[in-house]
Motif scaffolding. Structure first.
Motif, short mmCIF file in Angstrom:
data_model
loop_
_atom_site.label_atom_id
_atom_site.label_comp_id
_atom_site.label_asym_id
_atom_site.label_seq_id
_atom_site.Cartn_x
_atom_site.Cartn_y
_atom_site.Cartn_z
N LEU A 166 0.83 -1.21 0.00
CA LEU A 166 0.00 0.00 0.00
C LEU A 166 0.87 1.26 0.00
O LEU A 166 0.56 2.25 -0.68
CB LEU A 166 -0.92 0.01 1.22
CG LEU A 166 -2.08 -1.01 1.22
CD1 LEU A 166 -2.77 -1.02 2.58
CD2 LEU A 166 -3.09 -0.69 0.13
N ILE A 167 1.94 1.22 0.75
CA ILE A 167 2.83 2.39 0.85
C ILE A 167 3.57 2.63 -0.47
O ILE A 167 3.73 3.77 -0.91
CB ILE A 167 3.83 2.19 2.01
CG1 ILE A 167 3.09 2.28 3.36
CG2 ILE A 167 4.95 3.23 1.95
CD1 ILE A 167 3.92 1.80 4.55
N GLU A 168 3.98 1.55 -1.13
CA GLU A 168 4.77 1.68 -2.34
C GLU A 168 3.93 1.92 -3.59
O GLU A 168 4.45 2.37 -4.62
CB GLU A 168 5.63 0.43 -2.53
CG GLU A 168 6.71 0.27 -1.46
CD GLU A 168 7.50 -1.03 -1.60
OE1 GLU A 168 7.11 -1.86 -2.47
OE2 GLU A 168 8.47 -1.21 -0.84
N ALA A 169 2.64 1.64 -3.51
CA ALA A 169 1.79 1.81 -4.69
C ALA A 169 1.65 3.29 -5.05
O ALA A 169 1.63 4.16 -4.18
CB ALA A 169 0.41 1.21 -4.43
N LYS A 170 1.53 3.56 -6.34
CA LYS A 170 1.35 4.93 -6.80
C LYS A 170 -0.10 5.39 -6.62
O LYS A 170 -0.36 6.51 -6.18
CB LYS A 170 1.77 5.05 -8.27
CG LYS A 170 1.69 6.46 -8.82
CD LYS A 170 2.13 6.52 -10.27
CE LYS A 170 2.03 7.94 -10.83
NZ LYS A 170 2.43 7.98 -12.27
N ASN A 171 -1.03 4.51 -6.98
CA ASN A 171 -2.45 4.83 -6.88
C ASN A 171 -3.21 3.72 -6.16
O ASN A 171 -4.00 3.00 -6.77
CB ASN A 171 -3.07 5.04 -8.27
CG ASN A 171 -2.50 6.22 -9.00
OD1 ASN A 171 -2.48 7.33 -8.47
ND2 ASN A 171 -2.00 5.99 -10.22
N PRO A 172 -2.96 3.55 -4.85
CA PRO A 172 -3.64 2.47 -4.13
C PRO A 172 -5.11 2.82 -3.87
O PRO A 172 -5.50 3.99 -3.87
CB PRO A 172 -2.86 2.38 -2.82
CG PRO A 172 -2.38 3.78 -2.59
CD PRO A 172 -2.08 4.32 -3.97
N LEU A 173 -5.91 1.78 -3.66
CA LEU A 173 -7.33 1.96 -3.39
C LEU A 173 -7.77 0.87 -2.41
O LEU A 173 -7.31 -0.27 -2.50
CB LEU A 173 -8.15 1.83 -4.68
CG LEU A 173 -9.68 1.86 -4.53
CD1 LEU A 173 -10.16 3.31 -4.58
CD2 LEU A 173 -10.36 1.04 -5.63
N ILE A 174 -8.65 1.22 -1.48
CA ILE A 174 -9.28 0.22 -0.62
C ILE A 174 -10.75 0.12 -1.03
O ILE A 174 -11.45 1.13 -1.10
CB ILE A 174 -9.16 0.58 0.87
CG1 ILE A 174 -7.68 0.61 1.28
CG2 ILE A 174 -9.91 -0.43 1.73
CD1 ILE A 174 -7.43 0.99 2.73
N HIS A 175 -11.18 -1.09 -1.32
CA HIS A 175 -12.56 -1.34 -1.74
C HIS A 175 -13.22 -2.22 -0.69
O HIS A 175 -12.73 -3.32 -0.39
CB HIS A 175 -12.57 -2.03 -3.10
CG HIS A 175 -13.94 -2.29 -3.64
ND1 HIS A 175 -14.83 -1.28 -3.94
CD2 HIS A 175 -14.60 -3.46 -3.93
CE1 HIS A 175 -15.96 -1.81 -4.40
NE2 HIS A 175 -15.84 -3.13 -4.40
N ILE A 176 -14.32 -1.75 -0.10
CA ILE A 176 -14.90 -2.45 1.05
C ILE A 176 -16.30 -2.99 0.74
O ILE A 176 -17.04 -2.44 -0.06
CB ILE A 176 -14.97 -1.54 2.29
CG1 ILE A 176 -15.93 -0.36 2.05
CG2 ILE A 176 -13.59 -1.07 2.70
CD1 ILE A 176 -16.30 0.40 3.32
N GLY A 177 -16.63 -4.09 1.43
CA GLY A 177 -17.95 -4.70 1.31
C GLY A 177 -18.64 -4.80 2.65
O GLY A 177 -18.20 -4.24 3.66
N GLY A 178 -19.72 -5.55 2.69
CA GLY A 178 -20.58 -5.62 3.87
C GLY A 178 -19.93 -6.20 5.09
O GLY A 178 -20.34 -5.89 6.22
#
Length: 600
Positions: free
Chosen positions: A207-219
């Motif tokens: 996550l730290i090294e990614a250029k465009n990280p994203l967190i996608h969450i569900g129920g």
């Protein structure tokens, strides 16, 4: 000392702190009813249709996060409850269904209401496609073991319903109380799996090294109380968040890093953020069709991204997108471990001010684009105006259940939820009639909260006898019927595909729009009600309803305006075939070029 099995079963439920049993009578369960009548701790909630029992139990379990108990008769009782139980299964809601069965010594003889077309004594097979486990009680002494297994299985891992089929003669058997000794010793909870430290460090580093990280969450993030841990992590690393429909409430919709809902009803901006990420951390979501725009490449998500998936069910990991890291873990513990690892790896955190500004600009523009229709005074009302008035009056910690149609899709897209566990949608099975019944159980679970459903007239019409239960049990809930005289979403799809609305709009033989006068029907049930006659009337009528502390129905005439749908849905390509779509796969062509141009 020996005691009737039905009474020992009720004793067991009392020890598990079960406060309600939802059900409908039948000759196979009258011994159980006799035992429940004597209980001082359990209240029996009698309904007029078994689907209501299962759905009310579903609502109760969503709020308490404990397995709810449903009691049903065999045959039609069991089949009537199928939809409610299956809805809970697809949304990962824990439930224990106790079903009466034919006498054990009559299997295969066609006793009254037995289902045995292909196998004798097999009514429990009906539930096997969607429950986590189905038991048939063949020996009364085995019930204690089955009960402990049933509740543990329903509440652990990916939660869901289980079934115990009990031949009616078993309820009336006497068994030694010593058979239940094990149930006094068995633990009532199961420890959830945590994320190993080395895995947490690996994920944090990615996550730290990614250029465009994203967190996608569900129920699962909402159900397992992981909202605080999620918020802390995204604040520390300044990572944008997208969510599924079921993930609404996992982080405040007003949080500066919450982008919005992906999928069919995700906007170009939201889908663009998720498909453009170089790393996606998916937490507690199955990456289903609705949230992933039918899995078309590059629309909501892209195979060019790297995926990390955390889920309580191993079978879901990597199902729809290949993963770099897959972990079976509790979302709450996993997110906490990742944050701890991130703080060790990068104590100063990460700051992406331009990202927050970009998201804020998008949200402001989106609200501005909806402002005129949200404030429009036309009548029948616009759905956007209904949502605006509800949000302005309804308390932030009040509980809302949606149903199927605008009230679900539009709420997921446009209605800000700021607290977890205040919005509940029927996601997987998307059952009409869910909201009207689920609020009964929800209100029993949270008597101090305001509890409402936003529901279409089609959905409400499937089971209006929910009102009888609300009156009989004195459950003060509010039904807001968003009434467009149609199965509105399907009418829109059919209109787009075939230029007509046959079978989806309610008419009398002479061509006049038709619906029962729901406010008058409500009065006949003994429910306070009101039919709205102007847009300006609704807000104060709604305020009166939620403050009345009695069952209350509002019939709100509404225009059938489609929910804006920027994501792609394979159904449109099935009914309107394009050269660029081959059996569910989007290939190069004008449509995808146009979509990406819109993203820009």
């Amino acid at each position: 000392m020996k005691k009737l099995l039905s009474y020992q079963l009720v004793d067991y439920l009392e020890r598990r702190d079960v406060k309600y049993v939802f059900g409908l009578c039948g000759h196979t369960v009258i011994a159980m009813l006799d035992a429940l009548k004597q209980s001082k701790k359990i209240k029996y909630i009698s309904v007029r249709h078994e689907q209501i029992a299962a759905t009310a139990a579903d609502g109760y379990a969503r709020v308490t996060k404990k397995a709810a108990v449903v009691m049903t008769h065999l045959g039609p009782g069991l089949t009537n409850a199928v939809t409610g139980v299956a809805n809970a299964a697809l949304d990962s809601i824990p439930m224990v269904v106790i079903a009466g069965d034919v006498p054990s010594y009559y299997y295969g003889k066609h006793p009254h209401q037995e289902v045995n077309m292909h196998c004798d004594g097999s009514q429990y097979d009906i539930y096997k496609p969607f429950v986590k486990r189905a038991w048939r009680l063949d020996t009364p002494e085995l019930l204690p073991d089955i009960l402990d297994k049933a509740f543990r299985l329903a509440e652990s891992g990916r939660p869901g319903p289980v079934l115990i089929s009990v031949p009616m003669d078993m309820f009336s058997r006497e068994v030694d109380e010593r058979c239940f000794e094990r149930t006094y010793k068995d633990s009532r909870c199961t420890v959830k799996p945590a994320l190993p430290k080395e895995t947490a460090v690996e994920i944090a580093r990615m996550l730290i090294e990614a250029k465009n990280p994203l967190i996608h969450i569900g129920g699962q993030v909402v159900y397992h109380n992981a909202s605080e841990e999620l918020t802390d992590l995204v604040d520390f690393l300044d990572i944008p968040v997208t969510r599924t429909l079921m993930g609404q409430g996992g982080i405040s919709d007003t949080h500066p890093l919450l982008v919005g809902m992906t999928g069919f009803w995700g906007t170009y901006f939201v889908n663009g953020k998720s498909s453009g990420a170089d790393l996606v951390l998916a937490v507690g979501t199955r990456m289903t069709e609705a949230d992933s725009s039918s899995w078309y490449e590059g629309v909501s998500f892209s195979n060019k991204s790297k995926f990390i998936q955390i889920d309580l069910d191993a079978v879901e990991i990597g199902r729809n997108y290949p993963v770099e890291v897959g972990a079976v873990a509790d979302p709450k513990q996993a997110l906490k471990a990742i944050l701890e690892a991130a703080k060790e790896l990068k104590p100063e955190g990460i700051d992406r001010p331009n990202l927050r500004e970009e998201i804020a600009k998008y949200k402001q523009e989106f609200k501005e684009s909806n402002k005129s229709i949200s404030e429009d005074g036309r009548f029948p009302m616009t759905p956007q105006r209904i949502l605006k008035d509800v949000r302005e009056v309804f308390p932030e910690d009040g509980i809302i259940f949606t149903d199927v149609g605008w009230n679900k899709n539009g709420v997921g897209q446009q209605f800000d939820i700021t607290k977890p566990d205040t919005i509940f949608h029927p996601g997987g099975l998307a059952t009409m009639g869910f909201g009207s019944a689920a609020i009964l159980g929800a209100k029993l679970a949270a008597p101090d909260k305001k509890v409402i459903t936003l529901i279409g007239d089609g959905g409400f019409g499937t089971n209006p006898s929910v009102m009888a239960t609300a009156v009989e049990q004195n459950i003060p809930v509010v039904w807001v019927i968003m009434n467009n005289y149609a199965f509105g979403t399907i009418a829109g799809l059919e209109g787009g595909a075939f230029n007509h609305s046959f079978g989806t709009v309610f008419y009398t033989p002479d061509g006049k729009k038709y619906n029962p006068e729901w406010s008058e029907v409500a009065k006949a049930y003994g429910v306070k009600s009101r039919k709205i006659s102007s847009a300006d009337e609704f807000k104060e009528a709604f305020r009166e309803a939620i403050e009345s502390n009695v069952p209350y129905l509002l019939d709100v005439p509404m225009e059938n305006i489609p929910v804006p749908t920027d994501g792609l849905w394979n159904i449109n390509d099935i009914y309107n075939p394009k050269e660029n779509v081959i059996e569910g796969r989007l290939v190069s062509g004008e449509a995808i070029r146009s979509y990406h141009k819109a993203l820009e």
